[in-house]
Motif scaffolding. Structure first.
Motif, PDB file in Angstrom:
ATOM      1  N   VAL A 131      60.403  25.049  42.872  1.00  0.00           N
ATOM      2  CA  VAL A 131      61.720  24.604  43.361  1.00  0.00           C
ATOM      3  C   VAL A 131      61.972  25.166  44.756  1.00  0.00           C
ATOM      4  CG1 VAL A 131      64.202  24.795  42.979  1.00  0.00           C
ATOM      5  CG2 VAL A 131      62.695  24.237  41.066  1.00  0.00           C
ATOM      6  N   ARG A 132      61.628  26.421  44.976  1.00  0.00           N
ATOM      7  CA  ARG A 132      61.815  27.054  46.280  1.00  0.00           C
ATOM      8  C   ARG A 132      61.006  26.313  47.353  1.00  0.00           C
ATOM      9  NH1 ARG A 132      59.957  31.919  45.131  1.00  0.00           N
ATOM     10  NH2 ARG A 132      61.895  32.445  44.081  1.00  0.00           N
ATOM     11  N   GLU A 133      59.753  25.989  47.050  1.00  0.00           N
ATOM     12  CA  GLU A 133      58.908  25.271  47.999  1.00  0.00           C
ATOM     13  C   GLU A 133      59.442  23.876  48.291  1.00  0.00           C
ATOM     14  OE1 GLU A 133      55.013  25.426  46.280  1.00  0.00           O
ATOM     15  OE2 GLU A 133      54.781  27.560  46.710  1.00  0.00           O
ATOM     16  N   GLU A 134      59.897  23.189  47.246  1.00  0.00           N
ATOM     17  CA  GLU A 134      60.475  21.851  47.434  1.00  0.00           C
ATOM     18  C   GLU A 134      61.731  21.922  48.293  1.00  0.00           C
ATOM     19  OE1 GLU A 134      59.431  18.749  46.456  1.00  0.00           O
ATOM     20  OE2 GLU A 134      57.580  19.720  45.818  1.00  0.00           O
ATOM     21  N   ASN A 135      62.561  22.930  48.063  1.00  0.00           N
ATOM     22  CA  ASN A 135      63.774  23.098  48.866  1.00  0.00           C
ATOM     23  C   ASN A 135      63.436  23.378  50.327  1.00  0.00           C
ATOM     24  OD1 ASN A 135      65.622  22.616  46.835  1.00  0.00           O
ATOM     25  ND2 ASN A 135      65.882  24.772  46.315  1.00  0.00           N
ATOM     26  N   GLU A 136      62.435  24.211  50.561  1.00  0.00           N
ATOM     27  CA  GLU A 136      62.028  24.511  51.934  1.00  0.00           C
ATOM     28  C   GLU A 136      61.532  23.262  52.648  1.00  0.00           C
ATOM     29  OE1 GLU A 136      59.197  27.685  51.698  1.00  0.00           O
ATOM     30  OE2 GLU A 136      60.718  29.147  51.089  1.00  0.00           O
ATOM     31  N   GLU A 137      60.746  22.436  51.965  1.00  0.00           N
ATOM     32  CA  GLU A 137      60.261  21.186  52.551  1.00  0.00           C
ATOM     33  C   GLU A 137      61.426  20.251  52.867  1.00  0.00           C
ATOM     34  OE1 GLU A 137      57.149  19.161  50.411  1.00  0.00           O
ATOM     35  OE2 GLU A 137      56.145  21.061  49.980  1.00  0.00           O
ATOM     36  N   PHE A 138      62.367  20.151  51.938  1.00  0.00           N
ATOM     37  CA  PHE A 138      63.528  19.286  52.124  1.00  0.00           C
ATOM     38  C   PHE A 138      64.367  19.761  53.307  1.00  0.00           C
ATOM     39  CE2 PHE A 138      67.954  18.082  51.056  1.00  0.00           C
ATOM     40  CZ  PHE A 138      67.795  16.705  51.094  1.00  0.00           C
ATOM     41  N   LEU A 139      64.601  21.071  53.398  1.00  0.00           N
ATOM     42  CA  LEU A 139      65.373  21.622  54.510  1.00  0.00           C
ATOM     43  C   LEU A 139      64.662  21.398  55.838  1.00  0.00           C
ATOM     44  CD1 LEU A 139      66.724  24.949  52.986  1.00  0.00           C
ATOM     45  CD2 LEU A 139      68.036  22.921  53.593  1.00  0.00           C
ATOM     46  N   GLN A 140      63.346  21.510  55.855  1.00  0.00           N
ATOM     47  CA  GLN A 140      62.599  21.262  57.084  1.00  0.00           C
ATOM     48  C   GLN A 140      62.740  19.809  57.511  1.00  0.00           C
ATOM     49  OE1 GLN A 140      61.164  23.620  59.062  1.00  0.00           O
ATOM     50  NE2 GLN A 140      61.074  21.910  60.475  1.00  0.00           N
ATOM     51  N   LYS A 141      62.696  18.884  56.554  1.00  0.00           N
ATOM     52  CA  LYS A 141      62.874  17.472  56.886  1.00  0.00           C
ATOM     53  C   LYS A 141      64.259  17.223  57.476  1.00  0.00           C
ATOM     54  CE  LYS A 141      59.652  15.556  53.529  1.00  0.00           C
ATOM     55  NZ  LYS A 141      59.497  14.785  52.299  1.00  0.00           N
ATOM     56  N   ILE A 142      65.271  17.864  56.923  1.00  0.00           N
ATOM     57  CA  ILE A 142      66.639  17.723  57.449  1.00  0.00           C
ATOM     58  C   ILE A 142      66.708  18.280  58.870  1.00  0.00           C
ATOM     59  CG2 ILE A 142      69.023  18.546  57.211  1.00  0.00           C
ATOM     60  CD1 ILE A 142      68.637  18.331  54.182  1.00  0.00           C
ATOM     61  N   LYS A 143      66.116  19.454  59.095  1.00  0.00           N
ATOM     62  CA  LYS A 143      66.102  20.046  60.433  1.00  0.00           C
ATOM     63  C   LYS A 143      65.400  19.121  61.426  1.00  0.00           C
ATOM     64  CE  LYS A 143      66.174  24.873  58.981  1.00  0.00           C
ATOM     65  NZ  LYS A 143      65.378  26.113  58.895  1.00  0.00           N
ATOM     66  N   ASP A 144      64.280  18.542  61.011  1.00  0.00           N
ATOM     67  CA  ASP A 144      63.547  17.625  61.887  1.00  0.00           C
ATOM     68  C   ASP A 144      64.391  16.402  62.230  1.00  0.00           C
ATOM     69  OD1 ASP A 144      61.408  19.354  61.800  1.00  0.00           O
ATOM     70  OD2 ASP A 144      60.258  18.159  60.347  1.00  0.00           O
ATOM     71  N   GLU A 145      65.097  15.866  61.231  1.00  0.00           N
ATOM     72  CA  GLU A 145      65.961  14.707  61.476  1.00  0.00           C
ATOM     73  C   GLU A 145      67.096  15.056  62.420  1.00  0.00           C
ATOM     74  OE1 GLU A 145      65.910  11.427  60.586  1.00  0.00           O
ATOM     75  OE2 GLU A 145      63.881  11.825  59.886  1.00  0.00           O
ATOM     76  N   LEU A 146      67.691  16.219  62.230  1.00  0.00           N
ATOM     77  CA  LEU A 146      68.774  16.641  63.113  1.00  0.00           C
ATOM     78  C   LEU A 146      68.262  16.841  64.533  1.00  0.00           C
ATOM     79  CD1 LEU A 146      70.709  19.147  60.849  1.00  0.00           C
ATOM     80  CD2 LEU A 146      71.488  16.902  61.606  1.00  0.00           C
ATOM     81  N   ASN A 147      67.083  17.414  64.664  1.00  0.00           N
ATOM     82  CA  ASN A 147      66.482  17.617  65.975  1.00  0.00           C
ATOM     83  C   ASN A 147      66.189  16.274  66.629  1.00  0.00           C
ATOM     84  OD1 ASN A 147      65.484  19.059  68.126  1.00  0.00           O
ATOM     85  ND2 ASN A 147      63.455  19.257  67.249  1.00  0.00           N
ATOM     86  N   TYR A 148      65.687  15.322  65.867  1.00  0.00           N
ATOM     87  CA  TYR A 148      65.394  13.990  66.387  1.00  0.00           C
ATOM     88  C   TYR A 148      66.677  13.310  66.844  1.00  0.00           C
ATOM     89  CZ  TYR A 148      63.519   9.294  66.756  1.00  0.00           C
ATOM     90  OH  TYR A 148      63.151   8.067  67.226  1.00  0.00           O
ATOM     91  N   SER A 149      67.752  13.450  66.050  1.00  0.00           N
ATOM     92  CA  SER A 149      69.040  12.860  66.416  1.00  0.00           C
ATOM     93  C   SER A 149      69.554  13.450  67.715  1.00  0.00           C
ATOM     94  CB  SER A 149      70.070  13.091  65.309  1.00  0.00           C
ATOM     95  OG  SER A 149      69.668  12.468  64.132  1.00  0.00           O
ATOM     96  N   ALA A 150      69.347  14.736  67.913  1.00  0.00           N
ATOM     97  CA  ALA A 150      69.793  15.379  69.146  1.00  0.00           C
ATOM     98  C   ALA A 150      69.063  14.787  70.344  1.00  0.00           C
ATOM     99  CB  ALA A 150      69.557  16.884  69.074  1.00  0.00           C
ATOM    100  N   HIS A 151      67.779  14.452  70.190  1.00  0.00           N
ATOM    101  CA  HIS A 151      67.028  13.852  71.283  1.00  0.00           C
ATOM    102  C   HIS A 151      67.501  12.430  71.555  1.00  0.00           C
ATOM    103  CE1 HIS A 151      64.475  17.207  71.883  1.00  0.00           C
ATOM    104  NE2 HIS A 151      63.831  17.091  70.744  1.00  0.00           N
ATOM    105  N   ASP A 152      67.966  11.724  70.522  1.00  0.00           N
ATOM    106  CA  ASP A 152      68.473  10.373  70.720  1.00  0.00           C
ATOM    107  C   ASP A 152      69.716  10.370  71.593  1.00  0.00           C
ATOM    108  OD1 ASP A 152      66.472   9.195  69.306  1.00  0.00           O
ATOM    109  OD2 ASP A 152      67.655   8.872  67.499  1.00  0.00           O
ATOM    110  N   SER A 153      70.468  11.461  71.582  1.00  0.00           N
ATOM    111  CA  SER A 153      71.694  11.520  72.365  1.00  0.00           C
ATOM    112  C   SER A 153      71.439  12.010  73.793  1.00  0.00           C
ATOM    113  CB  SER A 153      72.706  12.430  71.669  1.00  0.00           C
ATOM    114  OG  SER A 153      72.230  13.755  71.636  1.00  0.00           O
TER     115      SER A 153
END
Length: 94
Positions: free
Chosen positions: A11-33
């Protein structure tokens, strides 16, 4: 390791992967702006490289940059295209 500890680890590993995906999406959104025209500093941050390397790249004739007085400006769309082309070249080499 007990069954319960194993489940917690999974569960911890799955949560870390999920959080990393969210961080990547947020970072990508920041570049779109980002603006359509970037400074060397902004382009370096966008590609996660140093300013000196970005200045070096801006000297190449196929790099999407131009000078406005002393400032070097870089097209964001052109930079994305340049990056895609370079990645495709690396895939062929590998």
């Amino acid at each position: 390791m007990s069954f319960e500890e194993t489940i917690r680890q999974i569960v911890r590993e799955e949560n870390e992967e999920f959080l990393q995906k969210i961080k990547d999406e947020l970072n990508y959104s920041a570049h779109d702006s980002m603006p359509d025209v970037l400074t060397v500093q902004e382009a370096a941050e966008y590609l996660r490289m140093g300013k000196s390397k970005m200045y070096e790249l801006s000297q190449h004739h196929d790099f999407p940059s131009w000078r406005e007085g002393r400032r070097v400006l870089i097209s964001k769309k052109g930079l994305d295209q340049y990056q895609r082309e370079k990645l495709n070249e690396k895939e062929v080499i590998m």
